[in-house]
Design a protein around this motif. Structure first.
Motif, PDB file in Angstrom:
ATOM      1  N   PRO A  20      -5.283 -15.748  43.552  1.00  0.00           N
ATOM      2  CA  PRO A  20      -6.223 -14.654  43.772  1.00  0.00           C
ATOM      3  C   PRO A  20      -5.934 -14.101  45.222  1.00  0.00           C
ATOM      4  N   ALA A  39       3.914  -4.963  41.211  1.00  0.00           N
ATOM      5  CA  ALA A  39       3.196  -4.329  40.201  1.00  0.00           C
ATOM      6  C   ALA A  39       1.424  -4.379  40.762  1.00  0.00           C
ATOM      7  N   ILE A  40       1.088  -5.618  41.438  1.00  0.00           N
ATOM      8  CA  ILE A  40      -0.161  -5.476  41.863  1.00  0.00           C
ATOM      9  C   ILE A  40      -0.246  -4.296  42.785  1.00  0.00           C
ATOM     10  N   LEU A  93      -8.629 -16.553  38.603  1.00  0.00           N
ATOM     11  CA  LEU A  93      -8.363 -17.634  38.811  1.00  0.00           C
ATOM     12  C   LEU A  93      -7.471 -18.363  37.557  1.00  0.00           C
ATOM     13  N   LEU A  94      -7.441 -17.629  36.373  1.00  0.00           N
ATOM     14  CA  LEU A  94      -6.728 -17.980  35.353  1.00  0.00           C
ATOM     15  C   LEU A  94      -5.390 -17.435  35.040  1.00  0.00           C
ATOM     16  N   GLN A  95      -5.042 -16.841  36.238  1.00  0.00           N
ATOM     17  CA  GLN A  95      -3.863 -16.349  36.162  1.00  0.00           C
ATOM     18  C   GLN A  95      -2.727 -16.835  37.098  1.00  0.00           C
ATOM     19  N   PRO A  96      -1.536 -16.951  36.537  1.00  0.00           N
ATOM     20  CA  PRO A  96      -0.432 -17.914  37.469  1.00  0.00           C
ATOM     21  C   PRO A  96      -0.010 -17.221  38.582  1.00  0.00           C
ATOM     22  N   ILE A  97      -1.107 -16.527  39.316  1.00  0.00           N
ATOM     23  CA  ILE A  97      -0.805 -16.125  40.848  1.00  0.00           C
ATOM     24  C   ILE A  97      -2.277 -16.286  41.595  1.00  0.00           C
ATOM     25  N   LYS A 109      10.396 -13.417  40.841  1.00  0.00           N
ATOM     26  CA  LYS A 109       9.085 -13.174  39.869  1.00  0.00           C
ATOM     27  C   LYS A 109       7.854 -12.884  40.702  1.00  0.00           C
ATOM     28  N   ARG A 117      -4.325 -10.627  45.225  1.00  0.00           N
ATOM     29  CA  ARG A 117      -4.944  -9.730  44.919  1.00  0.00           C
ATOM     30  C   ARG A 117      -5.565  -8.823  46.243  1.00  0.00           C
ATOM     31  N   PRO A 157     -11.341 -14.398  35.857  1.00  0.00           N
ATOM     32  CA  PRO A 157     -10.080 -14.147  35.318  1.00  0.00           C
ATOM     33  C   PRO A 157      -8.845 -14.123  36.129  1.00  0.00           C
ATOM     34  N   LEU A 194       8.115  -9.501  41.921  1.00  0.00           N
ATOM     35  CA  LEU A 194       7.802  -8.399  41.100  1.00  0.00           C
ATOM     36  C   LEU A 194       6.570  -8.257  40.676  1.00  0.00           C
ATOM     37  N   ALA A 195       5.658  -9.380  40.583  1.00  0.00           N
ATOM     38  CA  ALA A 195       4.336  -9.433  40.406  1.00  0.00           C
ATOM     39  C   ALA A 195       3.433  -8.816  41.430  1.00  0.00           C
TER      40      ALA A 195
END
Lengths: 327, 270
Positions: free
Chosen positions: B108, B18-19, B102-106, B11, B111, B100, B14-15
């Motif tokens: 920062p 995509a980033i 910080l509110l995602q399950p990956i 997972k 990124r 935003p 894949l993330a």
């Protein structure tokens, strides 16, 4: 079942203070002073699963600070928070998959790319399969009336289209708790209505808990049966929308334009005159007198335009607190 | 248990993919800017021209050919170790874009890291083009590096980039305490310029300065990876191990600073 549970929640900040002018700047360079701001002071409330709750208060009341603590962005100074059974400040991936925060004045979409690119990134981050992503984009896109807009760069979209795409990106993982901070900020009336309709449908379809702050009274009245009012970091009201509206708006704002000139004194009996000029008068009429008084005005005078609405929520809340402090 | 971890890893990959794709698309949008960034990394080639014309002590350490190979390699290494995370991290923190993330399950972190990788990928054709132009103007500068040098050089570049990224990431965390951290980047530029071998090969420095430089990560970020690519005498294994040491150290301190910094985060601007 309880979705959001808050007990004795407080948040204090240290804020640096600087005197104006050159002297103040020099002093600030060598000797800095700060003061403590009590943004939120021991508030308690709980919200059930699937409930839609409005969170209002004057600017600086502590609404956004509370919202940031509820979604785990900032740590509380004291108190306990439970959201969907998790401690938000731990920001565990399982918790983050259950919530979303939508901020009307901020966006997560990549400005120079079409929204679809941000949606695909979000889908991958939340581990949503390709087929499921397509299905969700289609479903939510239909609910939000978004189609071609998803393939145009974000910078070329209107504010309303951007907000709808933002909602889609924030809800792609189908969160069960939604924190919305001014989601209709700056939108025209049609876009505001669409966003509200979408939130109602989302709540109905997915049984999501919605915690909403807005300065637009219409957002609160059309979406929330229950409302929390925060003032200076304290919870001032926790109850039904109807009881708050009665408490806050004993008057309605009525703006009338006339084709002829009339003496201003004639209108005093209908309500208090807030503002006036030659062909125009702005009255504040007690709620129960609005219909009979307007009917009489329409009968007696040649009216060219008429507007009846609730005064802005900021004014109402200020009036309420002013009244409260005079008691 | 192992299935759970492999699923999690899948997972994550894949993330990350995509980033990376989105960030690459974004970089392509800014292609003119990338050309300018690449041009701003011409300093090693300017230094090559300067040193070749001067009768300095360098000529006793590096032959004319080795000097040109070194600076051309330094040009390549510098192109692929450019880091600007302190600026973007500060902007995102102050302007509220961090919330935003910080509110995602990956984390920062990924990124920022992947946006740098995406930028490097988009820079590849521009760097190749610049090298072709350089060789066309001065065919005597061309040499064919050995396969081992290329492979080891690529590994060293990637590690050097990661070390430099982590060093800047550590300083980015100052944002949680001071709200302004990008000014430190300008401060970091001074040791980087003088101790990384960007202006002159470290071996030409006085012994005490060289010894001091070797206690810092800077020579390993540029000087030694450049020597590996140029095929000059260097203990490759020792360079790679030192890079791994700095990477581990900065990763550990970075995690600590992130942990404590987040507690101070006030989600300003959001």
């Amino acid at each position: 079942m309880i979705s959001i549970d808050v007990k004795g929640l407080s948040k204090n900040y240290q804020i640096a203070e600087k005197e104006p002018g050159l002297r103040g700047s020099l002093k600030y360079l060598f000797l800095r002073t700060s003061r403590e701001v009590k943004a939120v002071q021991g508030i308690n409330f709980s919200i059930n699963e699937g409930e839609m709750v409005g969170f209002i208060g004057p600017n600086g009341a502590g609404k956004t600070t509370t919202l940031k603590m509820l979604c785990g962005l900032i740590h509380p100074s004291s108190g306990l928070i439970s959201v969907a059974g998790y401690k938000p400040q731990r920001r565990s991936p399982k918790f983050l998959r259950k919530i979303t925060l939508v901020m009307g004045q901020k966006q997560q979409l990549i400005w120079d790319l079409p929204p679809i690119e941000s949606l695909l990134v979000n889908a991958a981050i939340y581990g949503i399969s390709e087929s499921e992503t397509k299905r969700r984009i289609k479903n939510l896109g239909e609910m939000l009336e978004l189609d071609d807009e998803l393939y145009r760069p974000v910078r070329k979209l209107s504010l309303g289209q951007r907000m709808k795409a933002e909602l889609l990106a924030s809800l792609l993982h189908l969160p069960s708790v939604l924190f919305l901070d001014e989601p209709t900020l700056g939108l025209d009336v049609n876009s505001q209505i669409r966003v509200r309709d979408f939130l109602l449908e989302y709540n109905r379809k997915y049984g999501a808990t919605i915690f909403l702050t807005s300065h637009y009274m219409a957002d609160i009245t059309s979406l929330c049966e229950r409302v929390l009012v925060l003032h200076k970091g304290n919870l001032f009201h926790d109850g039904s929308m109807a009881s708050l509206t009665e408490k806050l708006t004993p008057y309605r704002s009525v703006k009338i334009e006339f084709s002829n000139l009339y003496p201003l004194s004639e209108f005093r009996k209908y309500g208090s005159i807030h503002e006036s000029n030659d062909h125009y008068v702005h009255l504040l009429i007690p709620r129960e007198r609005v219909i009979p008084n307007i009917s009489e005005i329409l009968e007696k005078y040649s009216v060219t335009d008429l507007e009846i609405k609730d005064p802005p929520i900021e004014n109402l809340i200020s009036r309420l607190f002013l009244k409260d402090s005079k008691k | 248990m192992s299935n759970k971890y492999s699923l999690r890893l899948r997972k994550f990959i894949l993330a990350a993919r995509a980033i990376l794709i989105a960030q690459y698309s974004l970089m392509i949008e800014y292609r003119a800017e990338i050309v300018l960034w690449a041009l701003s990394g011409l300093l090693p080639l300017i230094m090559l021209a300067l040193w070749q014309e001067s009768q300095s002590s360098i000529s006793s350490i590096f032959s004319r050919d080795n000097l040109s190979r070194y600076f051309i390699s330094a040009f390549i290494v510098r192109q692929f170790t450019a880091v600007w995370v302190m600026v973007t991290f500060e902007e995102d923190t102050i302007e509220g874009r961090m919330a935003p993330y910080l509110l995602q399950p990956i984390a920062p972190f990924w990124r920022y890291y992947l946006s740098h990788i995406a930028e490097q990928i988009s820079r590849i054709p521009i760097v190749i083009l610049m090298l072709i132009i350089l060789i066309l103007f001065s065919p005597n500068l061309f040499w064919m590096p050995g396969l081992k040098d290329v492979v080891m050089g690529l590994i060293a570049i990637y590690l050097a980039f990661s070390v430099r990224f982590m060093l800047h990431w550590n300083f980015s965390m100052l944002c949680f305490w001071t709200e302004r951290s990008s000014s430190v980047e300008r401060l970091l530029m001074i040791p980087y310029l003088f101790l990384s071998g960007l202006l002159a090969p470290i071996d030409s420095f006085p012994a005490f300065i060289k010894s001091f430089a070797l206690f810092t990560p800077f020579p390993y970020i540029l000087y030694y990876p450049s020597k590996i690519i140029a095929g000059l005498e260097v203990n490759t294994l020792s360079v790679l191990m030192t890079l791994l040491f700095w990477l581990t150290l900065f990763t550990c301190t970075g995690r600590l600073l992130w942990h404590f910094g987040l507690k101070r985060y006030s989600a300003m601007g959001s």
